[in-house]
Enzyme design. Structure first.
Site, PDB file in Angstrom:
ATOM      1  N   ARG A   1     -31.323   1.654 -88.587  1.00  0.00           N
ATOM      2  CA  ARG A   1     -31.639   3.069 -88.813  1.00  0.00           C
ATOM      3  C   ARG A   1     -31.175   3.452 -90.212  1.00  0.00           C
ATOM      4  O   ARG A   1     -29.987   3.561 -90.476  1.00  0.00           O
ATOM      5  CB  ARG A   1     -30.961   3.941 -87.750  1.00  0.00           C
ATOM      6  CG  ARG A   1     -30.935   5.415 -88.102  1.00  0.00           C
ATOM      7  CD  ARG A   1     -30.460   6.283 -86.962  1.00  0.00           C
ATOM      8  NE  ARG A   1     -29.153   5.942 -86.402  1.00  0.00           N
ATOM      9  CZ  ARG A   1     -27.970   6.297 -86.938  1.00  0.00           C
ATOM     10  NH1 ARG A   1     -27.924   6.967 -88.079  1.00  0.00           N
ATOM     11  NH2 ARG A   1     -26.847   5.977 -86.338  1.00  0.00           N
TER      12      ARG A   1
ATOM     13  N   HIS B   1     -28.568   9.648 -87.371  1.00  0.00           N
ATOM     14  CA  HIS B   1     -28.940   9.572 -85.957  1.00  0.00           C
ATOM     15  C   HIS B   1     -29.918  10.692 -85.616  1.00  0.00           C
ATOM     16  O   HIS B   1     -30.946  10.466 -84.991  1.00  0.00           O
ATOM     17  CB  HIS B   1     -27.688   9.682 -85.092  1.00  0.00           C
ATOM     18  CG  HIS B   1     -27.960   9.713 -83.627  1.00  0.00           C
ATOM     19  ND1 HIS B   1     -28.369   8.601 -82.925  1.00  0.00           N
ATOM     20  CD2 HIS B   1     -27.891  10.728 -82.727  1.00  0.00           C
ATOM     21  CE1 HIS B   1     -28.540   8.924 -81.656  1.00  0.00           C
ATOM     22  NE2 HIS B   1     -28.260  10.200 -81.505  1.00  0.00           N
TER      23      HIS B   1
ATOM     24  N   TYR C   1     -19.465   7.381 -91.513  1.00  0.00           N
ATOM     25  CA  TYR C   1     -19.109   6.205 -90.726  1.00  0.00           C
ATOM     26  C   TYR C   1     -19.734   4.897 -91.186  1.00  0.00           C
ATOM     27  O   TYR C   1     -19.488   3.852 -90.586  1.00  0.00           O
ATOM     28  CB  TYR C   1     -19.440   6.444 -89.240  1.00  0.00           C
ATOM     29  CG  TYR C   1     -20.876   6.836 -88.943  1.00  0.00           C
ATOM     30  CD1 TYR C   1     -21.886   5.885 -88.878  1.00  0.00           C
ATOM     31  CD2 TYR C   1     -21.225   8.165 -88.711  1.00  0.00           C
ATOM     32  CE1 TYR C   1     -23.198   6.233 -88.595  1.00  0.00           C
ATOM     33  CE2 TYR C   1     -22.534   8.536 -88.426  1.00  0.00           C
ATOM     34  CZ  TYR C   1     -23.510   7.568 -88.362  1.00  0.00           C
ATOM     35  OH  TYR C   1     -24.814   7.928 -88.097  1.00  0.00           O
TER      36      TYR C   1
END
Length: 373
Positions: A256, A260, A269
């Site tokens: 990805r 998200h 992160y």
């Protein structure tokens, strides 16, 4: 598909070179120049749609959007392996699958704009609306596949989910039932390496496909950024389902590239170096390099394709911005299958509230079905 392969199946390297894999290459032997361009076109158009939807969300025109940039090959390749009568159960990220099934891009955004309970008519394209509850669609798909089997329907039922969903009990229960009753369902896991902010290594200490083998379900790991490899693996699994071979599991290893959802900040992160590494495995660039290597690339055709993608994005934007607000009473539709006194009381109370404050009422208007012809 007797077990799992430790190394993902690959037919196109990131530099566009073909990979010698007789078993899986035979499954896409019919993909000539025209078919390859068709796959490439869907990759390009769906990425452009995704980029436009992200922009609309950033501009406040969509409440949320789940980007799929980087995962186009996993979705387009698998969608092209399916027949119209096969049935698809999706999560909230399979917009490219929906597009390949015939769904209008704007319809895929209706729910995210807040003007509809859902997006498209599932019966028109044999594909459910997005499942927001993570992993729940695994049970729905397994039950549907079992019912189709009892009815004698020679179809494949495919369920899409992410690596994070494999930590949910729903997927475990679906795998158990599918294995026990040999249901004709294809479990398609898009391992995009991040379940929101948690890396896949925290979800599973072993390749995710190994979990399926533990349930007695044949599994394959495939390069999810290789559209031909995904097409081949999905064709194999879908045919297994249609011919009474039972369930299969595909782990499409992809990435990805974006957040998200548009409510997420992935810089908190993951590193820029990781993103750069995966950018070198871009699924669209990979097919373009293959076309160039085999002297099939056409600059004029690319320009026409880019114009088509821009036109689709512009059409989507216009249709989204002009979507009429639904009648406020529509909020109470489809909550229960039959009339319900508590819901009727809530509807009446809300109508009285709007009568006292007309400014709160939304303008009524019809909504289209949202399926491409």
């Amino acid at each position: 598909m007797p077990g799992t392969t430790e190394y993902p199946v690959q037919l196109i390297q990131p530099d566009g070179a073909r990979v010698h894999n007789p078993e899986y290459r035979a499954l896409v032997a019919d993909i000539g120049p025209d078919e390859l361009w068709e796959l490439y076109a869907d990759l390009v158009v769906t990425r452009r749609i995704d980029i436009e939807a992200v922009a609309l969300a950033r501009q406040g025109q969509l409440g949320l959007w789940a980007p799929f940039q980087g995962q186009e090959a996993a979705q387009v390749g698998s969608a092209h392996a399916l027949r119209p009568d096969d049935y698809v159960f999706c999560s909230y990220r399979e917009t490219a699958v929906a597009y390949c099934r015939g769904v209008l891009p704007s319809a895929a955004a209706a729910m995210w704009r807040g003007v509809a309970h859902s997006s498209w008519d599932p019966a028109a394209v044999n594909m459910t609306n997005p499942a927001i509850v993570v992993g729940a669609q695994g049970l729905h798909a397994t039950g549907y596949a079992y019912a189709a089997q009892l009815d004698g329907a020679e179809i494949a039922t495919v369920v899409y989910f992410g690596d994070g969903a494999t930590s949910q009990g729903d997927i475990a229960e679906a795998l158990t039932f599918a294995a026990s009753w040999s249901t004709p369902v294809v479990f398609f896991c898009q391992n995009n390496h991040w379940a929101i902010s948690e890396p896949v290594g925290l979800q599973s200490a072993t390749p995710i496909a190994h979990r399926a083998v533990g349930y007695g379900i044949p599994a394959v790991r495939v390069d999810g950024n290789d559209v031909l490899a995904v097409l081949a693996a999905t064709r194999q699994a879908a045919e297994r389902a249609r011919t009474g071979g039972g369930p299969s599991f595909i782990e499409a290893i992809t990435y990805r590239m974006g957040p998200h959802t548009t409510a997420d900040d992935p810089t908190r992160y993951r590193t820029a170096a990781e993103i750069e590494e995966w950018a070198g495995r871009d699924p669209i660039l990979r097919v373009r390099r293959l076309l160039e290597r085999e002297n099939l690339f056409d600059t004029a055709a690319q320009q026409r394709l880019d114009e088509r993608a821009d036109a689709e994005a512009a059409r989507m934007r216009t249709e989204i911005l002009t979507m009429p607000d639904p009648d406020p009473s529509a909020l109470f539709e489809h909550v229960y299958s039959a009339p319900h006194p508590l819901l009727d009381a809530q509807r009446a109370e809300y109508a009285a509230y709007l009568a006292d404050d007309p400014a709160e009422a939304a303008a009524p208007g019809p909504r289209g079905e949202g399926v491409r012809s």
